[in-house]
Motif scaffolding. Structure first.
Motif, PDB file in Angstrom:
ATOM      1  N   LEU A 239       0.925  -1.179  -0.132  1.00  0.00           N
ATOM      2  CA  LEU A 239      -0.058   0.015  -0.113  1.00  0.00           C
ATOM      3  C   LEU A 239       0.761   1.340  -0.035  1.00  0.00           C
ATOM      4  O   LEU A 239       1.875   1.378   0.667  1.00  0.00           O
TER       5      LEU A 239
ATOM      6  N   ARG B  60      -1.384   7.766  -1.585  1.00  0.00           N
ATOM      7  CA  ARG B  60      -1.646   8.251  -3.176  1.00  0.00           C
ATOM      8  C   ARG B  60      -1.934   9.819  -2.642  1.00  0.00           C
ATOM      9  O   ARG B  60      -1.335  10.531  -3.411  1.00  0.00           O
TER      10      ARG B  60
ATOM     11  N   VAL C 239      -5.606   8.499   1.429  1.00  0.00           N
ATOM     12  CA  VAL C 239      -5.952   7.310   0.604  1.00  0.00           C
ATOM     13  C   VAL C 239      -4.801   6.653  -0.083  1.00  0.00           C
ATOM     14  O   VAL C 239      -3.961   7.304  -0.263  1.00  0.00           O
ATOM     15  N   PHE C 240      -4.822   5.285   0.352  1.00  0.00           N
ATOM     16  CA  PHE C 240      -3.733   4.349  -0.273  1.00  0.00           C
ATOM     17  C   PHE C 240      -4.251   3.785  -1.314  1.00  0.00           C
ATOM     18  O   PHE C 240      -5.277   3.475  -1.552  1.00  0.00           O
ATOM     19  N   THR C 241      -2.900   3.395  -2.209  1.00  0.00           N
ATOM     20  CA  THR C 241      -3.354   2.608  -3.568  1.00  0.00           C
ATOM     21  C   THR C 241      -2.582   1.191  -3.212  1.00  0.00           C
ATOM     22  O   THR C 241      -1.607   1.408  -2.691  1.00  0.00           O
ATOM     23  N   ARG C 242      -3.086   0.391  -4.030  1.00  0.00           N
ATOM     24  CA  ARG C 242      -2.094  -0.923  -3.882  1.00  0.00           C
ATOM     25  C   ARG C 242      -1.073  -0.844  -4.832  1.00  0.00           C
ATOM     26  O   ARG C 242      -1.124  -0.182  -5.964  1.00  0.00           O
ATOM     27  N   ASN C 243      -0.040  -1.337  -4.562  1.00  0.00           N
ATOM     28  CA  ASN C 243       1.428  -1.328  -5.294  1.00  0.00           C
ATOM     29  C   ASN C 243       1.595  -2.564  -6.245  1.00  0.00           C
ATOM     30  O   ASN C 243       2.449  -3.245  -6.050  1.00  0.00           O
TER      31      ASN C 243
ATOM     32  N   THR D 205      -7.216  -4.925 -10.064  1.00  0.00           N
ATOM     33  CA  THR D 205      -7.914  -3.989 -10.940  1.00  0.00           C
ATOM     34  C   THR D 205      -9.238  -3.457 -10.070  1.00  0.00           C
ATOM     35  O   THR D 205     -10.172  -3.161 -10.788  1.00  0.00           O
TER      36      THR D 205
ATOM     37  N   SER E 225     -11.842  -1.198  -7.593  1.00  0.00           N
ATOM     38  CA  SER E 225     -11.768   0.143  -7.336  1.00  0.00           C
ATOM     39  C   SER E 225     -11.754   0.520  -5.908  1.00  0.00           C
ATOM     40  O   SER E 225     -12.257   1.399  -5.650  1.00  0.00           O
ATOM     41  N   LYS E 226     -11.439  -0.379  -4.996  1.00  0.00           N
ATOM     42  CA  LYS E 226     -11.455  -0.217  -3.784  1.00  0.00           C
ATOM     43  C   LYS E 226     -10.519   0.843  -3.229  1.00  0.00           C
ATOM     44  O   LYS E 226      -9.172   0.727  -3.783  1.00  0.00           O
ATOM     45  N   ASN E 227     -10.686   1.834  -2.587  1.00  0.00           N
ATOM     46  CA  ASN E 227      -9.891   2.771  -1.785  1.00  0.00           C
ATOM     47  C   ASN E 227      -9.598   2.190  -0.493  1.00  0.00           C
ATOM     48  O   ASN E 227     -10.524   2.214   0.479  1.00  0.00           O
TER      49      ASN E 227
END
Length: 186
Positions: A39, A42, A85-89, A94, A96-98
């Motif tokens: 994670l 972002r 807000v984190f994004t998966r690395n 694919t 759309s969960k935040n």
């Protein structure tokens, strides 16, 4: 506005690529082959978290560690939240969960993290990261606990709690839904 606190600001609490991050510290996330955390931060947004009835979510902690997680009819400057807000690395993911962390400033001038305890919602002053998954449902959002995905944030009369989502129909119970009102940076 300058923020002064003994703790790190919400936008400073992030994971560095070379820092050793344990499985427990990331609440069950995994490292990629390059040893980077799964994670990555972002963005951090200033906002108000509102219930579906337009009440403002507020949380605070006092000197003795007693916490208050409440909703109120009015909005004030102290109710501003930081939504990290984190994004998966992982390029293969694919969905759309935040993955988010909810933080507010307390009366003690400390940053307070909202987190799931054993069987209830609580607040922490620590820099431990307590993640929620933010699901969009039209103009509303749901906050699902990251560690135990059967629990969601729930609005009681004048407070917040966590509960299992019994009915899987999306619009059955408005107490599981929130609105996020983002603030414009000046």
């Amino acid at each position: 506005m300058l923020l002064r606190s003994g703790r790190r600001k919400p936008y400073e609490v992030l994971f560095h690529g070379r820092k050793s991050v344990t499985r427990k510290a990331l609440l069950g996330t995994v490292k990629t082959a390059s040893r980077k955390p799964a994670l990555l931060l972002r963005e951090t947004l200033k906002c108000y978290i509102l219930t579906e009835d337009s009440k403002t979510v507020h949380f605070d902690i006092d000197e003795d560690g007693h916490h208050e997680i409440s909703t109120k009819d009015s909005q004030s400057h102290e109710d501003i939240a930081w939504l990290s807000v984190f994004t998966r690395n992982e390029p293969a993911v694919t969905d759309s969960k935040n993955v988010v962390i909810l933080t507010q400033r307390s009366k003690l001038n400390e940053f307070v993290l909202l987190c799931k305890g054993k069987k209830h919602l609580s607040l922490k002053l620590s820099e431990d990261n307590h993640f929620f998954i933010m699901h969009y449902q039209g103009d509303s959002v749901q906050f699902q606990c990251y560690e135990d995905t059967s629990y969601y944030l729930y609005v009681n009369d004048d407070s917040l709690d966590i509960r299992k989502l019994e009915n899987k129909e999306p619009n059955e119970d408005k107490n599981f839904y929130f609105r996020v009102s983002y603030l414009q940076e000046k």
